[in-house]
Design an enzyme around this catalytic site. Structure first.
Site, short mmCIF file in Angstrom:
data_model
loop_
_atom_site.label_atom_id
_atom_site.label_comp_id
_atom_site.label_asym_id
_atom_site.label_seq_id
_atom_site.Cartn_x
_atom_site.Cartn_y
_atom_site.Cartn_z
N LYS A 76 7.19 46.37 -21.40
CA LYS A 76 7.65 46.80 -20.09
C LYS A 76 6.45 47.05 -19.20
O LYS A 76 5.33 47.27 -19.68
CB LYS A 76 8.53 48.06 -20.18
CG LYS A 76 7.85 49.29 -20.78
CD LYS A 76 7.05 50.11 -19.81
CE LYS A 76 6.39 51.31 -20.48
NZ LYS A 76 5.33 51.94 -19.64
N ASP A 123 9.69 56.51 -24.35
CA ASP A 123 10.05 55.21 -23.78
C ASP A 123 11.10 54.47 -24.59
O ASP A 123 11.60 53.43 -24.13
CB ASP A 123 8.80 54.32 -23.67
CG ASP A 123 7.84 54.78 -22.59
OD1 ASP A 123 8.25 55.63 -21.75
OD2 ASP A 123 6.69 54.32 -22.58
#
Length: 290
Positions: free
Chosen positions: A11, A139
């Site tokens: 990401k 995350d």
């Protein structure tokens, strides 16, 4: 024997703000995450008999394999489901560098929860997997959300509050300096900005952070990263030289060493190849997962 192979994406953070410190000592964040088509691969094999979870391809990542987030995710899933771990072999094909700010370990943990929930037939819903993931790493919930819901998300809290956001498909030039940036080291810096104003209605402000950053959007860790790491500073400076051509803003991703530049729509492949050739470190062209 049941088998499954899944892609474990990286990401990028289009911006990253700290909006305050919580009573528990953690910090509240506000960011927009994008999953991209650059990542690792995980292959799973398991049977119905109770046994060990074995991981190959990860011995260089942690001193003790039990500290790897893949193993932690498998154990957390088994504990929540109240089962003995079925005999499971996991093979990691690692492409994402560690400490790079692109979520490699968290993505691996999320991918493990998604895969083993299916292979172990624990039948937990997405919200439950996200809650388990939050206990492993900040995350991890995003990557579960990205797999089941949307690859782009507004992220708040400590990373567990997720809201889908529709963003246009885009390509990025990522530079990956050979530098392991430790998140704890970033947070310990006395000059870290920790009082960013919370920004409402991000869905209506995408033109201020997708391609170019307006003055309201930053990565608060970027000034620290370029101060403590000459390699990160060199990589970011290189991308900043390309900004007038691309008409986009270079920036740091997360709390790691990766810097990236959104690629302007008029940039052709020959130009990109030259940019990569001249880059001061390893580079990757990545596409958003849309």
């Amino acid at each position: 024997m049941r088998q499954l192979t899944l892609f474990s994406p990286a990401k990028i953070n289009l911006f990253l703000h700290i909006t305050g410190k919580r009573a528990d000592g953690y910090h509240d964040l506000q960011s927009v995450f994008r999953a991209i088509d650059f990542g690792d691969e995980l292959h799973f094999e398991c049977d119905n008999q109770a046994g060990l979870v074995c991981l190959t391809g990860a011995t260089h990542l942690t001193a003790d394999i039990k500290d790897n987030l893949i193993i932690k995710a498998a154990n957390a899933l088994a504990e929540y489901a109240g089962i003995q771990t079925p005999a499971t072999n996991i093979t990691l094909t690692k492409r994402l560098p560690t400490g790079a700010g692109i979520g490699g370990g968290s993505s691996n943990a999320a991918t493990t929860l998604i895969a083993l929930n299916q292979l172990w037939q624990t039948h937990l819903d997405t919200d439950t997997l996200i809650n388990i993931g939050a206990s492993i790493g900040a995350d991890v919930p995003f990557f579960i959300f990205a797999h089941h819901h949307c690859p782009d998300a507004i992220v708040t809290g400590i990373g567990e509050k997720l809201d889908a956001i529709e963003l246009p498909s885009h390509r990025y030039l990522l530079l990956l300096p050979d530098e392991h940036a430790a998140t704890a080291n970033f947070f310990a810096q006395p000059n870290l900005q920790k009082n960013c104003a919370y920004i409402d209605e991000l869905h209506q402000k995408t033109d201020q952070f997708c391609h170019r950053l307006s003055q309201d959007f930053v990565n608060v860790f970027e000034p620290i990263a370029v101060t403590i790491s000459p390699k990160i500073a060199q990589a970011l400076s290189y991308l900043q030289q390309l900004e007038p051509i691309s008409n986009t803003t270079a920036r740091l991703s997360g709390t790691g060493s990766t810097v990236f530049l959104p690629i302007g729509h008029k940039i052709d492949d020959d130009t990109l190849a030259q940019w990569q050739k001249n880059a001061p470190c390893r580079s990757v062209i990545a596409q958003s997962l849309k």
